[in-house]
Each structure stands twice: as structure tokens, then as C-alpha cells.
Design a protein around this motif. Structure first.
Motif, PDB file in Angstrom:
ATOM      1  N   PRO A  75       0.824  -1.220   0.000  1.00  0.00           N
ATOM      2  CA  PRO A  75       0.000   0.000   0.000  1.00  0.00           C
ATOM      3  C   PRO A  75       0.850   1.258   0.000  1.00  0.00           C
ATOM      4  CG  PRO A  75       0.152  -0.840   2.220  1.00  0.00           C
ATOM      5  CD  PRO A  75       0.858  -1.838   1.312  1.00  0.00           C
ATOM      6  N   ILE A  76       0.309   2.322  -0.559  1.00  0.00           N
ATOM      7  CA  ILE A  76       0.963   3.627  -0.459  1.00  0.00           C
ATOM      8  C   ILE A  76       0.470   4.285   0.828  1.00  0.00           C
ATOM      9  CG2 ILE A  76       1.106   5.908  -1.496  1.00  0.00           C
ATOM     10  CD1 ILE A  76       1.813   4.580  -3.972  1.00  0.00           C
ATOM     11  N   ALA A  77      -0.814   4.158   1.077  1.00  0.00           N
ATOM     12  CA  ALA A  77      -1.405   4.635   2.329  1.00  0.00           C
ATOM     13  C   ALA A  77      -1.924   3.414   3.066  1.00  0.00           C
ATOM     14  CB  ALA A  77      -2.540   5.610   2.048  1.00  0.00           C
ATOM     15  N   LYS A  78      -1.584   3.298   4.336  1.00  0.00           N
ATOM     16  CA  LYS A  78      -2.011   2.160   5.111  1.00  0.00           C
ATOM     17  C   LYS A  78      -3.521   2.228   5.349  1.00  0.00           C
ATOM     18  CE  LYS A  78       2.094   0.457   6.680  1.00  0.00           C
ATOM     19  NZ  LYS A  78       2.490  -0.864   6.467  1.00  0.00           N
ATOM     20  N   THR A  79      -4.184   1.119   5.071  1.00  0.00           N
ATOM     21  CA  THR A  79      -5.618   1.043   5.338  1.00  0.00           C
ATOM     22  C   THR A  79      -5.926  -0.043   6.353  1.00  0.00           C
ATOM     23  OG1 THR A  79      -5.904  -0.463   3.480  1.00  0.00           O
ATOM     24  CG2 THR A  79      -6.267   1.881   3.044  1.00  0.00           C
ATOM     25  N   GLY A  80      -4.931  -0.790   6.730  1.00  0.00           N
ATOM     26  CA  GLY A  80      -5.130  -1.812   7.728  1.00  0.00           C
ATOM     27  C   GLY A  80      -5.588  -3.126   7.131  1.00  0.00           C
ATOM     28  N   MET A  81      -5.843  -4.080   8.025  1.00  0.00           N
ATOM     29  CA  MET A  81      -6.269  -5.390   7.642  1.00  0.00           C
ATOM     30  C   MET A  81      -7.782  -5.439   7.679  1.00  0.00           C
ATOM     31  SD  MET A  81      -5.042  -8.991   9.304  1.00  0.00           S
ATOM     32  CE  MET A  81      -3.350  -8.480   9.260  1.00  0.00           C
TER      33      MET A  81
END
Length: 85
Positions: A75-81
Motif C-alpha cells: 500500500p501507499i497509504a495504510k488502510t489496515g487489515m
């Protein structure tokens, strides 16, 4: 990521399509790691400062029935699991 799809927002000059990307899926017991790779550049010159959103329905991603969580490995931006259950 939504309940039904993996969604990505990417830079675009106006010619970006879903087929410009390849998903590499690695299943680890109940976890699926997905890497998203752009295989065709968008060389168009349109102005889309917010990019475009591409959606990959989970039904189109061949996952085994054991998968309960999905994570994007690049990811470029973390969105989580995201849990599927």
C-alpha cells in the motif's frame, strides 16, 4: 477495501483502466496478501488531481474459502487489515 471489493485510488492521466493492473495473491492459512502491480502506464495528459478509483470485486479474486482476512502488501497509504467475517 470494502466488504465486497478491493478498491485502489491511483494517479491517472485519463486512460487508466482496471486491466492496467495485475493482482498477485498469496494465501497464508486464513490470511490473503494481495500485491497490486501496474502493468501498463497511463501516458495520457488529462488532469485528475484526485486520481481514479479502480475496484476489484472479491468474487473475481480467486480466494479459497478459508480466507478470513485480506491485507494489501504494497500500500501507499495504510488502510489496515480487513476481516471478511
Amino acid at each position: 477495501m470494502s466488504e465486497a471489493a478491493v478498491e485502489i485510488t491511483v494517479q491517472s492521466g485519463g486512460c487508466t483502466e482496471k486491466t492496467d493492473f495485475r493482482l498477485i495473491v498469496k494465501e497464508l492459512e486464513i490470511l490473503a496478501e494481495i500485491a497490486i502491480v501496474r502493468v501498463k502506464p497511463d501516458n495520457c495528459k488529462g488532469f485528475f488531481p484526485m486520481g481514479v478509483t479502480i475496484e476489484f470485486p472479491l468474487a473475481d479474486i480467486s480466494l479459497s474459502g478459508q480466507i478470513q482476512k485480506i491485507t494489501i502488501s504494497n500500500p501507499i497509504a495504510k488502510t489496515g487489515m480487513r476481516s471478511l467475517k
